[in-house]
Design a protein around this motif. Structure first.
Motif, PDB file in Angstrom:
ATOM      1  N   ARG A  25      34.385  17.551  26.025  1.00 27.97           N
ATOM      2  CA  ARG A  25      35.419  17.355  27.043  1.00 27.97           C
ATOM      3  C   ARG A  25      35.283  15.957  27.644  1.00 27.97           C
ATOM      4  O   ARG A  25      36.270  15.256  27.844  1.00 27.97           O
TER       5      ARG A  25
ATOM      6  N   TRP B  62      32.807  27.908  29.943  1.00 29.95           N
ATOM      7  CA  TRP B  62      34.269  28.084  29.972  1.00 29.95           C
ATOM      8  C   TRP B  62      34.913  27.950  28.599  1.00 29.95           C
ATOM      9  O   TRP B  62      35.829  27.160  28.383  1.00 29.95           O
ATOM     10  N   PRO B 118      40.036  18.543  35.374  1.00 30.92           N
ATOM     11  CA  PRO B 118      40.984  19.141  34.413  1.00 30.92           C
ATOM     12  C   PRO B 118      40.400  19.244  33.012  1.00 30.92           C
ATOM     13  O   PRO B 118      40.673  20.216  32.297  1.00 30.92           O
ATOM     14  N   PHE B 121      38.259  22.260  32.887  1.00 33.74           N
ATOM     15  CA  PHE B 121      39.053  23.496  32.873  1.00 33.74           C
ATOM     16  C   PHE B 121      39.747  23.728  31.532  1.00 33.74           C
ATOM     17  O   PHE B 121      40.320  24.788  31.297  1.00 33.74           O
ATOM     18  N   THR B 122      39.740  22.720  30.650  1.00 39.29           N
ATOM     19  CA  THR B 122      40.443  22.855  29.378  1.00 39.29           C
ATOM     20  C   THR B 122      39.778  23.910  28.501  1.00 39.29           C
ATOM     21  O   THR B 122      38.599  23.811  28.167  1.00 39.29           O
ATOM     22  N   MET B 126      44.253  27.863  29.299  1.00 37.15           N
ATOM     23  CA  MET B 126      44.747  26.848  30.213  1.00 37.15           C
ATOM     24  C   MET B 126      45.538  25.779  29.467  1.00 37.15           C
ATOM     25  O   MET B 126      46.561  25.290  29.930  1.00 37.15           O
ATOM     26  N   TRP B 127      45.075  25.448  28.285  1.00 34.16           N
ATOM     27  CA  TRP B 127      45.678  24.367  27.510  1.00 34.16           C
ATOM     28  C   TRP B 127      47.092  24.745  27.049  1.00 34.16           C
ATOM     29  O   TRP B 127      48.043  23.983  27.232  1.00 34.16           O
ATOM     30  N   SER B 130      49.370  24.946  30.100  1.00 32.73           N
ATOM     31  CA  SER B 130      49.626  23.640  30.698  1.00 32.73           C
ATOM     32  C   SER B 130      50.611  22.835  29.855  1.00 32.73           C
ATOM     33  O   SER B 130      51.544  22.238  30.390  1.00 32.73           O
ATOM     34  N   CYS B 146      46.954  21.432  37.434  1.00 30.16           N
ATOM     35  CA  CYS B 146      46.055  21.802  36.336  1.00 30.16           C
ATOM     36  C   CYS B 146      44.757  22.391  36.868  1.00 30.16           C
ATOM     37  O   CYS B 146      44.237  23.365  36.310  1.00 30.16           O
ATOM     38  N   ASN B 147      44.223  21.790  37.938  1.00 31.87           N
ATOM     39  CA  ASN B 147      43.017  22.357  38.537  1.00 31.87           C
ATOM     40  C   ASN B 147      43.310  23.762  39.056  1.00 31.87           C
ATOM     41  O   ASN B 147      42.454  24.637  38.993  1.00 31.87           O
ATOM     42  N   GLY B 150      43.594  26.171  36.021  1.00 34.00           N
ATOM     43  CA  GLY B 150      42.245  26.349  35.482  1.00 34.00           C
ATOM     44  C   GLY B 150      41.415  27.264  36.370  1.00 34.00           C
ATOM     45  O   GLY B 150      40.761  28.199  35.894  1.00 34.00           O
ATOM     46  N   MET B 154      39.932  30.908  35.509  1.00 35.44           N
ATOM     47  CA  MET B 154      38.486  31.055  35.591  1.00 35.44           C
ATOM     48  C   MET B 154      38.112  32.196  36.540  1.00 35.44           C
ATOM     49  O   MET B 154      37.169  32.953  36.277  1.00 35.44           O
TER      50      MET B 154
END
Lengths: 114, 249
Positions: A25, B62, B118, B121-122, B126-127, B130, B146-147, B150, B154
């Motif tokens: 990431r 995650w 972000p 959180f990917t 989420m991806w 988004s 996005c946060n 995510g 989560m």
């Protein structure tokens, strides 16, 4: 006993769980450009990840933990087969496949008298 | 929804964050996540982890596949280097996902460090959501949104993994076995469903066979080799297949 200490430690979680996954990431943020989702390298990377996860799934079915180990192997494999067959018969419904596979496992486990 | 999307005025960041959370909780992925994390929480219980460790792994790692690998290998006493290699191989695919997401979030004033969260959180849920919904969010609000999505996903995953953890400990055998079976069964059908391409299905089939064989053979770093051998063979076979198909018979 260093392994069993590491097993439950949060340090182990950070070292072998968090860092090895988070690094990709961070690299994504650093590199910043877009990469074609259908490029050859992405296809290969996805194939490697898919095969790896499949290997883990097979290991959970064949060498299962705790409660699942109480269900005989034939029933575990049979339930996987039933779920997959239901998935295709029910017009590729993942939910249908999951429900039928789970039902087959429970019915099989009860019938096996465990 | 049919109004021009760029015309949405920017909102305060808190509002954007909250609407991201709502987007997560109203998404079908919330249900899918809950189901898979109940299964992973149950696995963590059977492999002897604490519930705090399980929730922390959801917050830090995650990625459901990586967490299944983490729980089942660490729990079975695999060498730490083998676990780390398997996790990193399974997580390379986060890189192109982050790279595809970030251009949608950047403005001229965006600093690199605002993108760390972000990026963390990917994950697949989420991806996908988004990429689908971000065009409707004003650009100034996208990072906060996005946060939000995510954090929303989560939160669902943390609650579900704790629930699965306690259920696995409290249910009688056929039902506890059912919870533990959630992970293999749901991964199997979702991979078969999501694999648009022959290569993905082939990779899954090969991994399913090669993984146990290497484990039986007590090969070192069995999981890493399962990924590299199964994945590369699937990739090579599908290249060969498509090359032959392009040639006239």
């Amino acid at each position: 006993m260093s392994t069993s200490l590491a097993l439950h430690s949060y340090l182990g979680l950070v070292l072998v769980g968090f860092l090895p996954s988070e690094i990709w990431r961070w690299l994504g943020v650093l590199l910043g450009r877009s990469l074609d989702e259908d490029s050859e390298i992405v296809l290969w990377v996805r194939a490697v990840a898919t095969a790896l996860v499949a290997g883990v799934i097979a290991r959970i079915v064949l060498f299962p933990p705790g409660g699942l180990a109480g269900v005989p192997l034939e029933i575990r494999l049979g339930a996987i087969g039933c779920g997959l067959a239901a998935f295709f018969l029910l017009r590729r419904s993942p939910f249908g496949g999951l429900i039928v596979g789970e039902a087959a496992l429970v019915i099989g486990a009860i019938a096996a008298g465990r | 929804m049919s109004t021009p999307l760029q015309s949405n005025p920017p909102q305060p960041a808190t509002r954007a964050f909250l609407s991201g959370i709502m987007a997560a909780w109203t998404s079908v992925f919330a249900l899918v996540l809950a189901g898979s994390y109940v299964g992973i929480g149950a696995l963590a219980h059977e492999f002897g982890f604490s519930v705090g460790w399980m929730v922390a792994s959801t917050l830090l790692v995650w990625a459901a596949p990586a967490q299944v690998i983490l729980v089942s290998t660490l729990g079975a006493g695999a060498a730490l280097i083998e676990v780390a290699l398997a996790i990193t191989l399974s997580a390379v695919r986060l890189l192109p996902m982050v790279m595809a997401l970030l251009p949608l979030l950047r403005t001229e004033r965006t600093r690199q460090r605002e993108l760390i969260l972000p990026a963390h959180f990917t994950a697949i849920s989420m991806w996908v959501e988004s990429l689908r919904l971000l065009p409707q969010v004003p650009r100034e609000n996208r990072i906060a949104w996005c946060n939000g999505i995510g954090a929303g996903f989560m939160g669902v995953a943390c609650a579900a993994s704790a629930a699965g953890y306690y259920l696995a400990g409290g249910l009688p055998l056929p039902l506890a076995a059912m919870l533990l079976f959630l992970t293999p069964m749901s991964f199997l059908v979702s991979v078969v469903r999501n694999s648009r391409l022959v290569v993905d299905r082939l990779a899954f089939g090969l991994g399913f066979v090669v993984g146990p064989l290497l484990t039986w053979g007590k090969v070192d770093l069995a999981l890493m080799w399962t990924g590299l051998i199964g994945g590369s063979a699937a990739y090579a076979a599908s290249r060969l297949y498509s090359a032959r198909k392009r040639r006239p018979p």
